[in-house]
Scaffold this motif. Structure first.
Motif, PDB file in Angstrom:
ATOM      1  N   SER A  69       2.866  -4.176 -17.291  1.00 48.31           N
ATOM      2  CA  SER A  69       3.497  -4.792 -16.116  1.00 48.31           C
ATOM      3  C   SER A  69       3.713  -3.788 -14.984  1.00 48.31           C
ATOM      4  CB  SER A  69       4.855  -5.404 -16.502  1.00 48.31           C
ATOM      5  OG  SER A  69       5.794  -4.385 -16.816  1.00 48.31           O
ATOM      6  N   LEU A  70       3.351  -2.524 -15.194  1.00 43.74           N
ATOM      7  CA  LEU A  70       3.559  -1.516 -14.153  1.00 43.74           C
ATOM      8  C   LEU A  70       2.755  -1.795 -12.879  1.00 43.74           C
ATOM      9  CD1 LEU A  70       3.821   1.830 -16.167  1.00 43.74           C
ATOM     10  CD2 LEU A  70       5.652   0.539 -15.072  1.00 43.74           C
ATOM     11  N   PRO A  71       1.496  -2.306 -12.961  1.00 37.39           N
ATOM     12  CA  PRO A  71       0.810  -2.650 -11.701  1.00 37.39           C
ATOM     13  C   PRO A  71       1.574  -3.694 -10.893  1.00 37.39           C
ATOM     14  CG  PRO A  71      -0.756  -2.567 -13.514  1.00 37.39           C
ATOM     15  CD  PRO A  71       0.608  -2.469 -14.120  1.00 37.39           C
ATOM     16  N   TYR A  72       2.192  -4.659 -11.588  1.00 33.95           N
ATOM     17  CA  TYR A  72       2.988  -5.668 -10.890  1.00 33.95           C
ATOM     18  C   TYR A  72       4.206  -5.019 -10.239  1.00 33.95           C
ATOM     19  CZ  TYR A  72       5.550 -10.002 -10.037  1.00 33.95           C
ATOM     20  OH  TYR A  72       6.231 -11.034  -9.451  1.00 33.95           O
ATOM     21  N   TRP A  79       2.883   1.345  -2.278  1.00 34.31           N
ATOM     22  CA  TRP A  79       2.263   2.600  -2.703  1.00 34.31           C
ATOM     23  C   TRP A  79       3.241   3.765  -2.754  1.00 34.31           C
ATOM     24  CZ3 TRP A  79      -1.811   2.954  -5.424  1.00 34.31           C
ATOM     25  CH2 TRP A  79      -2.894   2.090  -5.258  1.00 34.31           C
ATOM     26  N   GLY A  80       3.889   4.050  -1.640  1.00 31.00           N
ATOM     27  CA  GLY A  80       4.752   5.238  -1.579  1.00 31.00           C
ATOM     28  C   GLY A  80       5.909   5.198  -2.566  1.00 31.00           C
ATOM     29  N   PRO A  81       6.791   4.185  -2.461  1.00 29.51           N
ATOM     30  CA  PRO A  81       7.918   4.112  -3.391  1.00 29.51           C
ATOM     31  C   PRO A  81       7.480   3.968  -4.852  1.00 29.51           C
ATOM     32  CG  PRO A  81       8.287   2.679  -1.511  1.00 29.51           C
ATOM     33  CD  PRO A  81       6.872   3.153  -1.421  1.00 29.51           C
ATOM     34  N   TYR A 227      -2.375  -5.260   0.086  1.00 27.59           N
ATOM     35  CA  TYR A 227      -1.257  -4.438  -0.403  1.00 27.59           C
ATOM     36  C   TYR A 227       0.023  -4.730   0.381  1.00 27.59           C
ATOM     37  CZ  TYR A 227      -5.332  -2.076  -2.329  1.00 27.59           C
ATOM     38  OH  TYR A 227      -6.514  -1.806  -2.975  1.00 27.59           O
ATOM     39  N   ALA A 228       0.047  -5.876   1.037  1.00 21.21           N
ATOM     40  CA  ALA A 228       1.245  -6.292   1.778  1.00 21.21           C
ATOM     41  C   ALA A 228       2.334  -6.705   0.782  1.00 21.21           C
ATOM     42  CB  ALA A 228       0.907  -7.458   2.697  1.00 21.21           C
ATOM     43  N   PRO A 229       3.603  -6.743   1.221  1.00 17.20           N
ATOM     44  CA  PRO A 229       4.689  -7.163   0.314  1.00 17.20           C
ATOM     45  C   PRO A 229       4.444  -8.548  -0.279  1.00 17.20           C
ATOM     46  CG  PRO A 229       5.586  -6.196   2.309  1.00 17.20           C
ATOM     47  CD  PRO A 229       4.112  -6.325   2.533  1.00 17.20           C
ATOM     48  N   ILE A 230       4.873  -8.753  -1.513  1.00 11.03           N
ATOM     49  CA  ILE A 230       4.639 -10.027  -2.208  1.00 11.03           C
ATOM     50  C   ILE A 230       5.338 -11.181  -1.505  1.00 11.03           C
ATOM     51  CG2 ILE A 230       5.120 -11.299  -4.344  1.00 11.03           C
ATOM     52  CD1 ILE A 230       4.687  -8.784  -5.894  1.00 11.03           C
ATOM     53  N   GLY A 304      -4.251  -5.524  -5.983  1.00  5.64           N
ATOM     54  CA  GLY A 304      -3.289  -5.629  -4.897  1.00  5.64           C
ATOM     55  C   GLY A 304      -2.095  -6.484  -5.271  1.00  5.64           C
ATOM     56  N   ASN A 305      -1.574  -7.241  -4.300  1.00  5.29           N
ATOM     57  CA  ASN A 305      -0.355  -8.013  -4.555  1.00  5.29           C
ATOM     58  C   ASN A 305      -0.614  -9.320  -5.303  1.00  5.29           C
ATOM     59  OD1 ASN A 305      -1.504  -9.634  -2.589  1.00  5.29           O
ATOM     60  ND2 ASN A 305      -0.018  -9.061  -0.986  1.00  5.29           N
ATOM     61  N   LYS A 306      -1.875  -9.561  -5.720  1.00  6.48           N
ATOM     62  CA  LYS A 306      -2.185 -10.741  -6.528  1.00  6.48           C
ATOM     63  C   LYS A 306      -2.227 -10.424  -8.015  1.00  6.48           C
ATOM     64  CE  LYS A 306      -4.590 -13.370  -2.967  1.00  6.48           C
ATOM     65  NZ  LYS A 306      -5.824 -14.102  -2.581  1.00  6.48           N
ATOM     66  N   ILE A 307      -1.846  -9.209  -8.372  1.00  2.00           N
ATOM     67  CA  ILE A 307      -1.804  -8.809  -9.778  1.00  2.00           C
ATOM     68  C   ILE A 307      -0.760  -9.649 -10.517  1.00  2.00           C
ATOM     69  CG2 ILE A 307      -0.096  -6.989  -9.326  1.00  2.00           C
ATOM     70  CD1 ILE A 307      -2.890  -6.650 -11.894  1.00  2.00           C
ATOM     71  N   GLN A 308      -1.069 -10.066 -11.719  1.00  2.00           N
ATOM     72  CA  GLN A 308      -0.101 -10.816 -12.519  1.00  2.00           C
ATOM     73  C   GLN A 308       0.828  -9.841 -13.248  1.00  2.00           C
ATOM     74  OE1 GLN A 308      -1.243 -14.431 -14.519  1.00  2.00           O
ATOM     75  NE2 GLN A 308      -3.344 -14.254 -13.763  1.00  2.00           N
ATOM     76  N   ASP A 309       1.932 -10.375 -13.791  1.00  2.01           N
ATOM     77  CA  ASP A 309       2.923  -9.484 -14.406  1.00  2.01           C
ATOM     78  C   ASP A 309       2.401  -8.826 -15.686  1.00  2.01           C
ATOM     79  OD1 ASP A 309       2.925 -11.686 -16.019  1.00  2.01           O
ATOM     80  OD2 ASP A 309       5.066 -12.112 -15.830  1.00  2.01           O
ATOM     81  N   ASN A 310       1.266  -9.293 -16.196  1.00  2.00           N
ATOM     82  CA  ASN A 310       0.564  -8.630 -17.298  1.00  2.00           C
ATOM     83  C   ASN A 310      -0.876  -8.436 -16.845  1.00  2.00           C
ATOM     84  OD1 ASN A 310      -0.916  -7.965 -19.633  1.00  2.00           O
ATOM     85  ND2 ASN A 310       0.433  -9.157 -20.950  1.00  2.00           N
TER      86      ASN A 310
END
Length: 459
Positions: A69-72, A79-81, A227-230, A304-310
């Protein structure tokens, strides 16, 4: 000759009466009882572990299925934080883990085999228990319940990948199948006896992490990657940010079992246990870095921001690879369950013998451990969104036990020079950990509320 023997017996009787008057006989009996109990309890019954035992025990304890779940979490942080939080948590927790390894034998001739014993030395006998035990149990019991859910869901994903056209089966049944394995393994007597299980789990964690980022690279960067905010609202992004802080912070939970792992390593004044233990910790943290950073960075870069929680759900194909990765997850969380359950078994069995006056026996051990596995299975089946609950309660327990309580104990005992390097490093870790403790549960509470709205019991 008879007179001499009679004289010796009389002298011994007089000495015994004097000791009884002073309470020394009772103390000797208590000491002997405690020593026999230590030889029976799972943490201290076997002290023959090698440094590599420390390595794979720590990998199994640290690298949970949450790595997927780390990519999510990166998509929620940016990126930075995101990269900063991962690297900073790795450095801070490695430092606090080093402190705990060093403090294991800081008193000559004594070993702090359990986290609460170290806490009692620093804060006092009663206060140390009140500070450490509730937080440690929250993390360990909570992790066992989460692993029940994770193991059951991974088994279900495996079945769906291998037999896509089969009729749907409830997650509850898969949790029961996963629990049945732990019912058997939980009766292994001590930490060293689960070494093979822990080694297999450590290898599996490296395998499914490699599959996750390797298959992502093979898939390639998605055409519409962003990579915009979810969330489209500021409050939504703030809650996502807090939740992600918890996801990253909770990935470093090995401190709750590190002293118990070190207790299994033999120690002498010439060869203290901290040397092989630290060697194992370094190897473990290298493996942790090899698992966490590539999965988090590559997964976020590809999807990017379409990654699922797994991340395995985002990969979808090939089916055989996703099925294999899910089975690797199952093997890993079996080992992880045993690592986190063993200190709980130690606490329960110690309490039953010392406080409830049960005799240490295989029957007591069988009933205690079977009951514990059954309870964690039942809670896992009842509340399969327990990950959110762990994030909420764990924010008050995991952040302290991993990020700043070791620093507080270090400051109390060693009293480093004010504004010196050690003093500043410890206070930085304390402030960082307290911020996590406050912020992480906020995002987790929102997650619980959202999941509870659509939840159906035993689905």
């Amino acid at each position: 000759m008879k007179r001499r023997v009679l004289y010796i017996v009389c002298v011994e009787e007089r000495e015994k009466k004097k000791k009884m008057a002073r309470g020394e006989v009772q103390m000797d009996e208590e000491g002997g009882r405690r020593e026999r109990l230590e030889e029976w309890l799972p943490i201290t019954s076997s002290r023959t572990a090698k440094w590599w035992y420390s390595a794979f025990h720590n990998v199994t304890a640290m690298v949970g299925a949450g790595v997927l779940s780390l990519p999510y979490a990166m998509s929620e942080l940016g990126w930075g934080p995101g990269v900063t939080m991962l690297v900073l948590s790795w450095i801070v927790t490695l430092y606090t883990l080093w402190q705990m390894v060093e403090m294991h034998e800081m008193v000559p001739g004594k070993r702090f085999d359990r986290y609460h014993e170290l806490g009692q030395h620093a804060f006092g006998k009663k206060l140390g228990l009140y500070i450490i035990v509730p937080q440690q149990l929250t993390v360990e019991v909570g992790t066992c319940i989460v692993y029940m859910v994770t193991g059951g869901k991974s088994l279900k994903k495996f079945q769906e990948s291998v037999f896509p056209n089969s009729p749907p089966i409830k997650t509850t049944y898969f949790i029961m199948i996963f629990a049945s394995v732990n019912f058997v393994l939980s009766h292994l007597p001590n930490f060293n006896s689960i070494s093979i299980v822990s080694l297999a789990a450590a290898v599996m964690s490296l395998c499914y992490s490699t599959i996750a980022w390797g298959a992502s690279i093979k898939k390639g960067v998605q055409e519409d990657v962003s990579y915009a905010p979810i969330s489209k609202t500021t409050p939504g992004n703030v809650f996502h940010f807090f939740s992600a802080l918890g996801d990253v912070a909770f990935a470093f939970a090995g401190h709750n079992v590190v002293l118990e792992i070190q207790a299994t390593i033999p120690s002498t004044p010439e060869k203290p246990s901290k040397k092989p233990m630290w060697k194992g910790v370094i190897v473990a943290y290298i493996v942790v870095a090899l698992c966490y950073l590539p999965v988090a960075v590559v997964g976020y870069y590809i999807f990017g921001n379409k990654i699922q929680d797994n991340i395995l759900l985002s990969l979808e194909k090939p089916n055989w690879l996703i099925a294999t990765a899910n089975m690797f997850v199952v093997v890993h969380v079996i080992g992880g369950y045993q690592i986190y359950a063993m200190p709980v078994f130690d606490m329960l069995e110690s309490w039953l013998v010392l406080k409830m006056k049960f005799n240490p026996s295989s029957t007591l051990r069988f009933i205690t451990r079977t009951t514990y596995v059954g309870i964690t299975m039942f809670i896992g089946m009842t509340l399969p969104f327990f990950g959110g609950l762990l994030g909420f309660f764990g924010g008050f327990a995991l952040a302290p036990t991993s990020y700043y309580i070791p620093c507080i104990i270090w400051l109390i005992i060693y009293k480093p020079k004010r504004y010196g390097l050690s003093w500043c490093a410890n206070w930085f870790c304390i402030i960082f950990g307290v911020c996590l403790m406050i912020l992480a549960p906020i995002g987790a509470l929102r997650q619980i509320i959202l999941q509870a709205k659509t939840y159906t019991f035993y689905s």
